[in-house]
Enzyme design. Structure first.
Site, PDB file in Angstrom:
ATOM      1  N   ASP A   1       0.873  -1.177  -0.110  1.00 37.32           N
ATOM      2  CA  ASP A   1      -0.066   0.029  -0.211  1.00 37.32           C
ATOM      3  C   ASP A   1       0.900   1.271   0.088  1.00 37.32           C
ATOM      4  OD1 ASP A   1       0.781  -0.632   2.698  1.00 37.32           O
ATOM      5  OD2 ASP A   1      -1.230   0.237   3.353  1.00 37.32           O
TER       6      ASP A   1
ATOM      7  N   GLY B   1      -2.301  -7.579  14.083  1.00 39.73           N
ATOM      8  CA  GLY B   1      -2.079  -7.473  12.592  1.00 39.73           C
ATOM      9  C   GLY B   1      -3.735  -7.510  12.156  1.00 39.73           C
ATOM     10  N   LEU B   2      -4.517  -7.417  12.778  1.00 35.86           N
ATOM     11  CA  LEU B   2      -6.098  -7.217  12.542  1.00 35.86           C
ATOM     12  C   LEU B   2      -6.354  -5.472  12.440  1.00 35.86           C
ATOM     13  CD1 LEU B   2      -7.816 -10.184  14.191  1.00 35.86           C
ATOM     14  CD2 LEU B   2      -6.546  -9.955  12.040  1.00 35.86           C
TER      15      LEU B   2
ATOM     16  N   SER C   1      -6.284  -2.968  14.970  1.00 36.29           N
ATOM     17  CA  SER C   1      -6.778  -2.064  16.040  1.00 36.29           C
ATOM     18  C   SER C   1      -6.455  -0.756  15.892  1.00 36.29           C
ATOM     19  CB  SER C   1      -6.438  -3.047  17.554  1.00 36.29           C
ATOM     20  OG  SER C   1      -5.137  -2.660  17.811  1.00 36.29           O
TER      21      SER C   1
ATOM     22  N   ASP D   1      -5.157  -0.028   5.849  1.00 32.85           N
ATOM     23  CA  ASP D   1      -5.855  -0.421   7.057  1.00 32.85           C
ATOM     24  C   ASP D   1      -7.038   0.725   7.369  1.00 32.85           C
ATOM     25  OD1 ASP D   1      -4.115  -2.236   7.154  1.00 32.85           O
ATOM     26  OD2 ASP D   1      -3.058  -1.399   8.979  1.00 32.85           O
TER      27      ASP D   1
ATOM     28  N   SER E   1     -10.073   3.938  28.152  1.00 27.04           N
ATOM     29  CA  SER E   1     -10.222   2.582  27.480  1.00 27.04           C
ATOM     30  C   SER E   1     -10.466   1.536  28.391  1.00 27.04           C
ATOM     31  CB  SER E   1      -8.846   2.042  26.816  1.00 27.04           C
ATOM     32  OG  SER E   1      -8.918   0.798  26.586  1.00 27.04           O
TER      33      SER E   1
HETATM   34  P1  ADP Z   1      -2.643  -3.711  15.355  1.00 23.70           P
HETATM   35  O1  ADP Z   1      -3.132  -2.388  14.764  1.00 23.70           O
HETATM   36  O2  ADP Z   1      -2.201  -4.478  14.485  1.00 23.70           O
HETATM   37  O3  ADP Z   1      -3.700  -4.221  16.109  1.00 23.70           O
HETATM   38  P2  ADP Z   1      -0.869  -1.618  16.299  1.00 23.70           P
HETATM   39  O4  ADP Z   1       0.362  -1.794  17.079  1.00 23.70           O
HETATM   40  O5  ADP Z   1      -0.744  -0.770  14.838  1.00 23.70           O
HETATM   41  O6  ADP Z   1      -1.240  -3.078  16.337  1.00 23.70           O
HETATM   42  O7  ADP Z   1      -1.865  -0.799  17.462  1.00 23.70           O
HETATM   43  C1  ADP Z   1      -2.164  -1.358  18.570  1.00 23.70           C
HETATM   44  C2  ADP Z   1      -2.258  -0.236  19.581  1.00 23.70           C
HETATM   45  O8  ADP Z   1      -3.451   0.461  19.325  1.00 23.70           O
HETATM   46  C3  ADP Z   1      -2.385  -0.528  20.870  1.00 23.70           C
HETATM   47  O9  ADP Z   1      -0.788  -0.465  21.548  1.00 23.70           O
HETATM   48  C4  ADP Z   1      -3.015   0.929  21.606  1.00 23.70           C
HETATM   49  O10 ADP Z   1      -2.126   1.797  21.661  1.00 23.70           O
HETATM   50  C5  ADP Z   1      -3.942   0.818  20.504  1.00 23.70           C
HETATM   51  N1  ADP Z   1      -5.240   0.380  21.003  1.00 23.70           N
HETATM   52  C6  ADP Z   1      -5.739  -0.881  20.334  1.00 23.70           C
HETATM   53  N2  ADP Z   1      -7.004  -1.300  20.804  1.00 23.70           N
HETATM   54  C7  ADP Z   1      -7.215  -0.453  21.951  1.00 23.70           C
HETATM   55  C8  ADP Z   1      -8.032  -0.324  22.912  1.00 23.70           C
HETATM   56  N3  ADP Z   1      -9.046  -1.207  22.942  1.00 23.70           N
HETATM   57  N4  ADP Z   1      -8.036   0.675  23.851  1.00 23.70           N
HETATM   58  C9  ADP Z   1      -6.763   1.649  23.835  1.00 23.70           C
HETATM   59  N5  ADP Z   1      -6.150   1.514  22.705  1.00 23.70           N
HETATM   60  C10 ADP Z   1      -6.135   0.510  21.812  1.00 23.70           C
HETATM   61 MG    MG Z   2      -1.813  -1.025  13.533  1.00 26.15          MG
END
Ligand code: ADP
Ligand code: MG
Length: 393
Positions: A44, A132-133, A135, A180, A75
């Site tokens: 991408d 990797g999904l 978040s 994403d 959170s």
């Molecule tokens: P991915 O996007 O693959 O899940 P990333 O490392 O890019 O992994 O993102 C993960 C980060 O996103 C977490 O470390 C946190 O900072 C933020 N995050 C994800 N889910 C939550 C949540 N439920 N509450 C707060 N922050 C979140």
């Molecule tokens: Mg991410």
């Protein structure tokens, strides 16, 4: 209990939690999905085509307004609360996950949107983080979606995706592409999104796979988005592009064709940079082939391309690692039609294409082989392909 009832109960719980945390009622609730990418990995940010879809893990956000001109974020997953002044928002390491929330408001203001109203936001999610999904993109899209709706900013979903990418790039420091944020913002039930990241053009592809489906396999090793490793790949591609531009009339690596690779190898004169370019160019080609195979219902061909993609990510792009390689091998030994890592790599998740009715047997076999080798159990789940952001209430 059906799933509609259980999500209503969950929402009631979150409304109560909101009251406890913020001392007032929430005014509305929204949610965004997670995503998998079927094929087109790490291209991408090289202007390539990708084929993601939104899946049934969700990030939920509840909000209320405050008169303090503050963004206050809680959170439920981290059980922690952070607060920032709208006028003085900046990235702070100690703000941890809440940088994703504050970043949205920083970028909105930087783009000229007047945010005069403070907000309290509660986040709750069942998207495994760092797997990797996506978040992170789900969280960014969610907060943009909420701010847009509540503050009547009239930003469309394409722009939300672009602004969310800008936030992750400029505020959070990850040089990610647009995939994403776009996959989550533009998701549609039972459709994959064929997205040209160079031109930001997209079309929906039917995912009616009849007796087959994609399953998600979590290695249960968080990728920690080894930010430096991800950014290192981006930098390698940029370096290769600069060298190749001297000969080819291109703006990005995905404008190259496979027949040009031997010439690229000579020009680059660097085996590592050449391997990165070979992955990018062949992967972009595979996306077109995969998309055509999906339209024609050629499942075996789709499976073959998934495996080729994984091999290229393992050998040429070097972003897989033991856990992802093992889970993909175990999937193929358990009679998957094809399998590959999905997302950034370095741990995280894989996907496999399997015959629906073999799911239980598949799960049993993969679990056994993976655990025997790595002493960790994977999670293997069937997922639905779902719509993008929605307002729940
Ligand atoms: P991915 O996007 O693959 O899940 P990333 O490392 O890019 O992994 O993102 C993960 C980060 O996103 C977490 O470390 C946190 O900072 C933020 N995050 C994800 N889910 C939550 C949540 N439920 N509450 C707060 N922050 C979140
Ligand atoms: Mg991410």
């Amino acid at each position: 209990m059906n799933s509609q009832n259980s999500s209503q109960i969950k929402l009631l719980e979150l409304e109560n939690k909101f009251k406890t945390i913020f001392g007032c009622n929430s005014l509305g609730a929204y949610r965004t999905p997670a995503r998998i990418n079927l094929i087109g990995e790490h291209i991408d940010y090289n202007g390539g085509k990708v084929l993601p879809c939104a899946i049934s893990y969700f990030m939920t956000g509840l909000y209320s307004l405050n008169k303090d001109k503050k963004i206050v974020a809680y959170s439920n997953n981290f059980d922690s609360k952070f607060s920032a002044n709208l006028e003085t928002i900046s990235y702070k390491k100690r703000n941890s996950w809440s940088n994703y929330v504050f970043g949205v408001f920083a970028i909105l203001q930087q783009e000229g949107y007047k945010i005069t109203q403070g907000m309290n936001i509660l986040i709750d999610s069942n998207i495994p983080l760092g797997s990797g999904l996506s978040s992170s993109a789900s969280l960014l899209d969610l907060v943009f979606f909420i701010a847009n709706d509540v503050l009547k900013l009239e930003i469309n979903l394409e722009t939300i995706a672009k602004l969310a990418q800008k936030t992750e790039n400029e505020f959070c420091g990850l040089k990610c592409g647009i995939m994403d944020q776009a996959a989550i913002a533009l998701g549609q039930k039972n459709k994959a999104i064929l997205l040209d990241c160079g031109k930001f053009k997209y079309e929906y592809k039917d995912m009616a796979l009849r007796t087959y489906s994609f399953v998600v396999l979590k290695t249960n090793i968080p990728h920690n988005l080894v930010k430096s490793k991800y950014n290192e790949r981006v930098d390698e591609c940029n370096r290769a592009l600069e060298i190749l531009k001297q000969k080819f009339n291109i703006d990005n690596l995905c404008q190259l064709y496979e027949y040009q690779l031997p010439e690229c190898e000579k020009l680059l004169n660097d085996p590592i940079l050449f391997k990165r370019v070979r992955h990018v160019v062949t992967e972009n080609e595979r996306v077109q082939q995969f998309s055509a195979a999906m339209t024609a219902g050629k499942v075996e061909e789709m499976g073959r391309l998934l495996c080729e993609s994984h091999k290229s990510l393992k050998e040429d792009y070097e972003v897989t690692g033991d856990y992802l390689d093992t889970i993909v091998d175990a999937s193929m030994n358990a009679f998957a039609i094809g399998a590959r890592m999905t997302g950034g790599g370095f741990g995280g998740c894989a996907i496999a294409l399997i015959k629906n009715r073999y799911f239980e047997d598949f799960r049993f076999r993969v679990d056994k082989e993976y655990f025997a080798k790595l002493k960790v159990h994977p999670d293997i789940e069937e997922v639905d392909i779902v719509d993008g952001p929605i307002k729940l209430k």
